[in-house]
Design an enzyme around this catalytic site. Structure first.
Site, PDB file in Angstrom:
ATOM      1  N   THR A 149      81.566 -35.278 -13.240  1.00 56.53           N
ATOM      2  CA  THR A 149      82.832 -34.523 -13.353  1.00 56.53           C
ATOM      3  C   THR A 149      82.951 -33.235 -14.005  1.00 56.53           C
ATOM      4  OG1 THR A 149      83.581 -35.974 -15.083  1.00 56.53           O
ATOM      5  CG2 THR A 149      84.099 -36.753 -12.940  1.00 56.53           C
ATOM      6  N   ASP A 150      82.160 -33.059 -14.925  1.00 53.73           N
ATOM      7  CA  ASP A 150      82.430 -31.797 -15.935  1.00 53.73           C
ATOM      8  C   ASP A 150      81.934 -30.647 -15.263  1.00 53.73           C
ATOM      9  OD1 ASP A 150      82.949 -33.883 -17.629  1.00 53.73           O
ATOM     10  OD2 ASP A 150      81.213 -33.611 -18.806  1.00 53.73           O
ATOM     11  N   HIS A 172      80.179 -40.788 -15.655  1.00 55.63           N
ATOM     12  CA  HIS A 172      81.514 -39.965 -15.567  1.00 55.63           C
ATOM     13  C   HIS A 172      81.551 -38.779 -16.276  1.00 55.63           C
ATOM     14  CE1 HIS A 172      82.068 -42.511 -18.621  1.00 55.63           C
ATOM     15  NE2 HIS A 172      82.807 -41.851 -19.281  1.00 55.63           N
ATOM     16  N   CYS A 173      80.191 -38.432 -16.683  1.00 53.38           N
ATOM     17  CA  CYS A 173      80.377 -36.881 -17.256  1.00 53.38           C
ATOM     18  C   CYS A 173      79.683 -36.191 -16.390  1.00 53.38           C
ATOM     19  CB  CYS A 173      79.402 -37.115 -18.632  1.00 53.38           C
ATOM     20  SG  CYS A 173      79.918 -38.507 -19.400  1.00 53.38           S
ATOM     21  N   LEU A 174      78.480 -36.172 -16.198  1.00 49.86           N
ATOM     22  CA  LEU A 174      77.869 -35.150 -15.197  1.00 49.86           C
ATOM     23  C   LEU A 174      78.495 -35.249 -13.836  1.00 49.86           C
ATOM     24  CD1 LEU A 174      75.700 -35.219 -17.443  1.00 49.86           C
ATOM     25  CD2 LEU A 174      73.851 -34.965 -15.967  1.00 49.86           C
TER      26      LEU A 174
END
Ligand code: SAJ
Length: 412
Positions: free
Chosen positions: A254-255, A250-252
């Site tokens: 969404t960021d 859920h980092c790459l």
């Protein structure tokens, strides 16, 4: 100092434990009662945090609660480590952060408030500070946690710290320096927010580039894995990224869209991010398309064919399935009538969006073995046994010899 960490997840729990290990009095405030009771029982639910490290601190250094009033009664420092996901419209969802701000305003005065959750550039200055009101010191310090990384952890990973005044910056630097090896002050919260987004946008776009190269190499009739391995011998000016079945976590996922969303609002296009979005988000469908293409070459129809998937977590050796491309691939295969099974010791059960429930089963003699997540424990050397086709989306079969069994092994 008296520290309250809001959000006891893969960022907040390691941070809280580390601060407590270095003498701070730390309270973890999490709305999830099961997390609170696990911490109170000395049980960790984060792979990178041991039960023992929590148990050693329960004698007065660390405690957890789901009560905002208790958590925010007396802190000198409040660290916000709550999720900042995207809505289905790919718009930022900052509701967890604004809820944390409301709790802080209600129960606490004059604390140092550090936001660690990933936000768009300008959020801390334009939204968080006005929402909090006067009397607080504020800093932004992006989390840089790589779950499962055995070398880099919260203590030894350099920590970016941005604030909008020298006094706030000094406070935040003094606090984080008391338990983190290297701190890197920057001139504003906007810079710190943008640093985080550059880090993950860099990865997102490079993964998109190499996913597109993989499809180009298929058209060219060239082995993309050999190309990347050979290019990696260049000792300067190159950094390998690898094609995959899609990008999870859920980092790459969404960021970069926080950055492109902000830029669109400022009438500025983030073309690389949007192009990488298109490539990376289409990979699961591409995997199913290629599977049908390879089955077709064997005169086999996907409908009714048994497909056994290795790995449903979003990356190797973790249990997290959030945004995992395996979920999209399994759903797509299910819709096309494939007979599905999977094996992933980190993920015992799985429920797809279609409500189809699956349980991890040890290797079954399925027509197809589809390698989606390359956990270290799989027996790659014998992956061809008992199957009519192996589809490898991670290139892991390239270096495992001898490959016993005589079915085709296709690397995407
Ligand atoms: N992936 C590829 N090809 C690659 C690298 C990754 O397909 O060459 C895929 C992975 O399989 C996974 C996804 O991308 O599905 C994300 O992989 P990741 O290694 O970036 O793992 P994350 O998202 O858990 O952690 C990243 C951190 N990763 C690294 O620095 C290696 C880092 O960017 C951030 O600290 C973290 O996100 C975060 O919290 O922002």
């Amino acid at each position: 100092m008296k520290v309250t960490v809001i959000g006891g997840g893969y960022v907040g729990l390691p941070l809280a434990v580390l601060a407590a290990q270095h003498g701070h009095m730390v309270c973890i405030y999490d709305k999830d009662e099961s997390r609170v009771s696990k911490i109170s029982d000395g049980q960790s639910y984060i792979e990178d945090v041991s039960d023992a490290s929590i148990q050693e601190l329960l004698t007065g250094r660390l405690f957890a609660t789901s009560s905002a009033g208790l958590a925010l009664a007396l802190p000198e420092v409040v660290i916000i480590c709550v999720p900042t996901p995207l809505q289905y419209s790919l718009e930022p969802d900052l509701s967890f952060v604004t809820a944390a701000i409301d709790d802080i305003k209600t129960y606490t005065r004059a604390a140092l408030v550090c936001l660690e959750s990933t936000v768009y550039p300008g959020f801390t200055r334009e939204a968080l500070v006005p929402l909090l009101g006067s009397g607080y010191s504020v800093a932004f310090s992006p989390e840089r946690v790589d779950p499962g990384n055995k070398k880099w952890n919260t203590k030894n990973t350099p920590k970016i710290i941005g604030a909008n005044s020298a006094a706030e910056r000094e406070l935040a630097v003094a606090f984080y320096s008391s338990f983190i090896d290297t701190v890197v002050p920057v001139s504003s919260t906007d810079v710190a927010e943008t640093v985080k987004l550059l880090e993950n946008t860099f990865r997102w776009c490079n993964i998109g580039l190499v996913n597109e190269l993989a499809m180009q190499c298929h058209t060219l009739g060239v082995d993309v894995w050999e190309v990347i391995e050979a290019a990696s011998t260049k000792p300067f000016g190159f950094m390998p990224f690898y094609p995959g079945p899609g990008v999870g976590g859920h980092c790459l996922t969404t960021d970069p869209d926080y950055l492109s969303w902000r830029l669109r609002a400022l009438k500025h296009e983030a073309r690389f991010i949007e192009l990488a979005d298109g490539v990376n988000r289409s990979r699961p469908k591409y995997v199913v398309y290629r599977l049908m293409e390879e089955l077709n070459a064997l005169g086999i129809c996907l409908k009714g064919t048994s497909v056994h998937v290795w790995g449903v977590a979003y990356k190797p050796n973790v249990s997290d399935t959030r945004e995992s491309p395996a979920l999209d691939i399994l759903s797509e295969l299910s819709e096309r009538g494939a007979v599905l099974s999977y094996e992933d010791r980190y993920v015992p059960q799985l429920t797809l969006e279609s409500e189809l429930e699956l349980s991890s089963t040890s290797d079954v003699a399925a027509d197809v073995l589809l390698i989606v997540t390359d956990h270290e424990y799989y027996d790659y050397a014998n992956c061809a046994l008992g199957h009519r086709l192996v589809l490898d989306t991670r290139g892991v079969t390239r270096r495992r010899t001898p490959m016993s069994g005589n079915c085709p092994i296709i690397r995407l």
